[in-house]
Design an enzyme around this catalytic site. Structure first.
Site, short mmCIF file in Angstrom:
data_model
loop_
_atom_site.label_atom_id
_atom_site.label_comp_id
_atom_site.label_asym_id
_atom_site.label_seq_id
_atom_site.Cartn_x
_atom_site.Cartn_y
_atom_site.Cartn_z
N CYS A 159 -3.00 -6.02 -1.26
CA CYS A 159 -4.09 -6.94 -1.58
C CYS A 159 -4.33 -6.84 -3.08
CB CYS A 159 -5.36 -6.56 -0.81
SG CYS A 159 -6.79 -7.59 -1.23
N HIS A 190 4.39 -14.17 1.91
CA HIS A 190 3.78 -15.42 1.42
C HIS A 190 4.75 -16.59 1.58
CE1 HIS A 190 0.15 -13.73 -0.53
NE2 HIS A 190 0.89 -12.64 -0.58
N GLU A 239 -5.24 -17.35 3.94
CA GLU A 239 -4.74 -15.98 4.08
C GLU A 239 -4.50 -15.57 5.54
OE1 GLU A 239 -6.34 -12.69 2.08
OE2 GLU A 239 -6.96 -13.80 0.30
N CYS A 276 -6.73 -15.28 -3.97
CA CYS A 276 -5.77 -14.37 -3.33
C CYS A 276 -4.85 -13.84 -4.42
CB CYS A 276 -4.98 -15.10 -2.25
SG CYS A 276 -3.75 -14.07 -1.42
N GLY A 331 -1.25 -13.80 -3.45
CA GLY A 331 -0.86 -15.21 -3.33
C GLY A 331 -0.56 -15.82 -4.69
N1 LIG Z 1 -4.48 -11.57 3.83
C1 LIG Z 1 -3.45 -10.77 3.14
C2 LIG Z 1 -4.07 -9.46 2.61
C3 LIG Z 1 -5.09 -9.72 1.49
C4 LIG Z 1 -4.45 -10.39 0.30
C5 LIG Z 1 -5.40 -11.01 -0.71
N2 LIG Z 1 -6.80 -10.88 -0.46
C6 LIG Z 1 -5.04 -10.58 -2.14
O1 LIG Z 1 -5.92 -10.55 -3.02
O2 LIG Z 1 -3.83 -10.30 -2.37
C7 LIG Z 1 -2.32 -10.43 4.15
O3 LIG Z 1 -2.56 -10.48 5.36
O4 LIG Z 1 -1.21 -10.12 3.69
#
Ligand SMILES: N[C@H](CCC[C@H](N)C(=O)O)C(=O)O
Length: 277
Positions: free
Chosen positions: A75, A161, A210, A219, A222
């Site tokens: 994250c 991603h 997400e 994100c 992301g």
């Molecule tokens: N939902 C993402 C984790 C959080 C990523 C996001 N909040 C960031 O800042 O990178 C996943 O399931 O891989």
């Protein structure tokens, strides 16, 4: 027992952060889901957990749980908040902090202006790294969603991603396509779905639906994945400013095996204590 926590955010991607070095707690999936609820709980996109490192050359272990209780590999916005948190809590005085995650090691650097730069490691494109059901590693993959054919970039930043280029993020079908891509059968562990608008070679706009949480205001991984995919397609050149709904991130990547760097803010909102049911 009362669990102390800090509420933080990175560009509106919000977190409950807990230190399990000076506290003891075991959180079950159902408890995380309840804590994540914005009416019955504290409310957050992800729960970030600080633990002692397993490896002697690391400072901390950094664990991440989505609002649905699923534990994930990385994250990016959370990494910046992690760095701010461990210094604010006096768990370290370092400005360069080495953390281990399920997705690999990260280096967090707290800059003089309080922005945090994270070495996110090297983006990986081979389908098995996500995992993604595809026969070869290519800049764009055809993906059929709801009877329509789309071209997506597949990138792992430790977490998976899928990046779809759109003409305008404001009118992109994020609500409709986001959940369909997130749970597409060709992504066995689901996937984060990014919608990227290329403004110029050094600038994009981005929205992300997400995995395990839904659309967030920002994100970090992301943003890294979108820039890496855009550079690989020859659409972008480092550095790239990523405009997300919650604000901007700066992403730098020189390609190939070079590490990708992400720079942005990390904000503390409030401290609290909660009784775990
Ligand atoms: N939902 C993402 C984790 C959080 C990523 C996001 N909040 C960031 O800042 O990178 C996943 O399931 O891989």
């Amino acid at each position: 027992m009362l669990l102390h926590f800090t509420k933080m955010h990175g560009l509106g991607n919000d977190f409950m952060v807990i230190d399990l070095i000076t506290q003891r707690a075991r959180l079950r999936d159902e408890q995380i889901r309840k804590l994540a609820d914005r009416r019955f709980g504290i409310g957050f996109d992800q729960l970030l957990v600080v633990e002692p490192p397993r490896s002697p050359d690391m400072d901390f272990r950094y664990r991440i749980f989505n609002a649905d209780g699923s534990e994930v590999e990385n994250c990016g916005n959370g990494a910046r908040c992690f760095a701010r948190f461990v210094r604010d809590q006096r768990l370290t005085h370092k400005r360069e902090i080495h953390v281990e995650t399920a997705g690999g090691p990260l280096t967090l650097v707290v800059n003089d202006d309080d922005q945090v730069t994270v070495d996110m490691g090297t983006p990986r494109f081979e389908p098995a790294a996500l995992p993604f059901d595809a026969t070869e590693d290519r800049p764009l993959h055809a993906l059929e969603v709801d009877g329509e054919r789309y071209e997506i970039g597949a990138v792992s930043m430790g977490n998976p991603h899928a990046v779809l280029r759109v003409d305008d993020v404001d009118t992109a079908p994020v609500e409709r396509l986001g959940p369909l891509i997130e749970r597409h059968p060709r992504f066995p562990r689901r996937v984060n779905a990014g919608f990227m608008q290329v403004v110029s070679p050094h600038e994009i706009r981005l929205r992300v639906f997400e995995r395990g949480t839904g659309e967030t205001l920002a994100c970090g991984t992301g943003a890294c994945a979108a820039v890496a995919s855009g550079i690989r397609q020859g659409l972008l050149e480092s550095p790239v400013t990523v405009h997300l709904r919650g604000g901007d991130l700066r992403i730098e990547w020189s390609g190939d095996e070079a590490p990708l760097l992400m720079t942005g803010p990390a904000e503390r909102v409030f401290e609290g204590r909660i009784a775990l049911a």
